[in-house]
Design a protein around this motif. Sequence first.
Motif, PDB file in Angstrom:
ATOM      1  N   GLU A  22       7.500  13.195  -3.166  1.00 31.73           N
ATOM      2  CA  GLU A  22       6.788  12.261  -4.052  1.00 31.73           C
ATOM      3  C   GLU A  22       5.658  12.982  -4.780  1.00 31.73           C
ATOM      4  N   VAL A  23       4.910  13.804  -4.064  1.00 29.31           N
ATOM      5  CA  VAL A  23       3.805  14.539  -4.684  1.00 29.31           C
ATOM      6  C   VAL A  23       4.343  15.498  -5.739  1.00 29.31           C
ATOM      7  N   TYR A  24       5.453  16.136  -5.448  1.00 28.68           N
ATOM      8  CA  TYR A  24       6.038  17.067  -6.411  1.00 28.68           C
ATOM      9  C   TYR A  24       6.430  16.350  -7.700  1.00 28.68           C
ATOM     10  N   TYR A  25       7.048  15.173  -7.570  1.00 31.42           N
ATOM     11  CA  TYR A  25       7.524  14.459  -8.756  1.00 31.42           C
ATOM     12  C   TYR A  25       6.428  13.678  -9.474  1.00 31.42           C
ATOM     13  N   TYR A  26       5.529  13.040  -8.718  1.00 34.84           N
ATOM     14  CA  TYR A  26       4.588  12.101  -9.333  1.00 34.84           C
ATOM     15  C   TYR A  26       3.135  12.561  -9.314  1.00 34.84           C
ATOM     16  N   GLY A  27       2.841  13.636  -8.625  1.00 39.43           N
ATOM     17  CA  GLY A  27       1.473  14.127  -8.602  1.00 39.43           C
ATOM     18  C   GLY A  27       0.725  13.713  -7.348  1.00 39.43           C
ATOM     19  N   THR A  28      -0.504  14.187  -7.275  1.00 41.90           N
ATOM     20  CA  THR A  28      -1.281  14.003  -6.043  1.00 41.90           C
ATOM     21  C   THR A  28      -1.881  12.614  -5.883  1.00 41.90           C
ATOM     22  N   GLN A  29      -1.730  11.731  -6.863  1.00 38.15           N
ATOM     23  CA  GLN A  29      -2.265  10.383  -6.689  1.00 38.15           C
ATOM     24  C   GLN A  29      -1.569   9.646  -5.552  1.00 38.15           C
ATOM     25  N   VAL A  30      -0.375  10.095  -5.176  1.00 38.21           N
ATOM     26  CA  VAL A  30       0.343   9.495  -4.058  1.00 38.21           C
ATOM     27  C   VAL A  30      -0.411   9.739  -2.757  1.00 38.21           C
ATOM     28  N   THR A  31      -1.217  10.787  -2.717  1.00 38.07           N
ATOM     29  CA  THR A  31      -1.950  11.099  -1.493  1.00 38.07           C
ATOM     30  C   THR A  31      -3.019  10.064  -1.171  1.00 38.07           C
ATOM     31  N   THR A  32      -3.312   9.165  -2.079  1.00 36.44           N
ATOM     32  CA  THR A  32      -4.272   8.104  -1.762  1.00 36.44           C
ATOM     33  C   THR A  32      -3.748   7.201  -0.654  1.00 36.44           C
ATOM     34  N   VAL A  33      -2.440   7.184  -0.454  1.00 36.41           N
ATOM     35  CA  VAL A  33      -1.852   6.436   0.657  1.00 36.41           C
ATOM     36  C   VAL A  33      -2.367   7.003   1.975  1.00 36.41           C
ATOM     37  N   LEU A  34      -2.566   8.306   2.015  1.00 37.29           N
ATOM     38  CA  LEU A  34      -3.074   8.951   3.220  1.00 37.29           C
ATOM     39  C   LEU A  34      -4.437   8.393   3.615  1.00 37.29           C
ATOM     40  N   LEU A  35      -5.248   8.060   2.635  1.00 35.06           N
ATOM     41  CA  LEU A  35      -6.549   7.465   2.926  1.00 35.06           C
ATOM     42  C   LEU A  35      -6.380   6.130   3.637  1.00 35.06           C
ATOM     43  N   GLY A  36      -5.436   5.330   3.182  1.00 33.97           N
ATOM     44  CA  GLY A  36      -5.175   4.056   3.837  1.00 33.97           C
ATOM     45  C   GLY A  36      -4.680   4.227   5.265  1.00 33.97           C
ATOM     46  N   PHE A  37      -3.792   5.207   5.483  1.00 35.14           N
ATOM     47  CA  PHE A  37      -3.321   5.489   6.847  1.00 35.14           C
ATOM     48  C   PHE A  37      -4.476   5.888   7.746  1.00 35.14           C
ATOM     49  N   THR A  38      -5.338   6.757   7.238  1.00 38.83           N
ATOM     50  CA  THR A  38      -6.469   7.224   8.025  1.00 38.83           C
ATOM     51  C   THR A  38      -7.395   6.068   8.386  1.00 38.83           C
ATOM     52  N   LEU A  39      -7.697   5.218   7.425  1.00 39.13           N
ATOM     53  CA  LEU A  39      -8.559   4.069   7.705  1.00 39.13           C
ATOM     54  C   LEU A  39      -7.918   3.102   8.701  1.00 39.13           C
ATOM     55  N   ALA A  40      -6.609   2.913   8.593  1.00 40.23           N
ATOM     56  CA  ALA A  40      -5.914   2.030   9.530  1.00 40.23           C
ATOM     57  C   ALA A  40      -5.981   2.571  10.946  1.00 40.23           C
ATOM     58  N   VAL A  41      -5.773   3.866  11.110  1.00 39.42           N
ATOM     59  CA  VAL A  41      -5.836   4.478  12.439  1.00 39.42           C
ATOM     60  C   VAL A  41      -7.243   4.365  13.013  1.00 39.42           C
ATOM     61  N   LEU A  42      -8.236   4.639  12.196  1.00 39.80           N
ATOM     62  CA  LEU A  42      -9.620   4.532  12.673  1.00 39.80           C
ATOM     63  C   LEU A  42      -9.962   3.096  13.060  1.00 39.80           C
TER      64      LEU A  42
END
Length: 127
Positions: A22-42
Amino acid sequence: MWVAGHTSLPVGQWVKAGNPTEVYYYGTQVTTVLLGFTLAVLFIIKFSLPVFYNLGIVSLNEYLELRFKNVWIRRMATCASLLMAATFMGMCQYGPSLALAAVTPLSTTTSMIIMATVCTFYTSLVR
């Protein structure tokens, strides 16, 4: 809890999910999902797990029964979870079965039965 039980580092689940493509095709804006995962785990580690631990329970369904003092709430939550899991498994099985039916002379139904048999056998193997 699924998220906290599998990993405290959501990066592992994020990488396994195929998001590098996804990052390769659409760029690094997809990595904002990682922020949501991190907040959910915390959130789960800080707020949910201590409540479950102090109550001495191991599942959300058990918490629902304690909270509402009604076994039917627990059963409805269990049925909803089972329905969701069955639907998800059906969709996950249909995709490969459709691909198998497309490249072989098998019908979709036959390939679904073959896929279900192979998957059941594979998951029943003991290490």
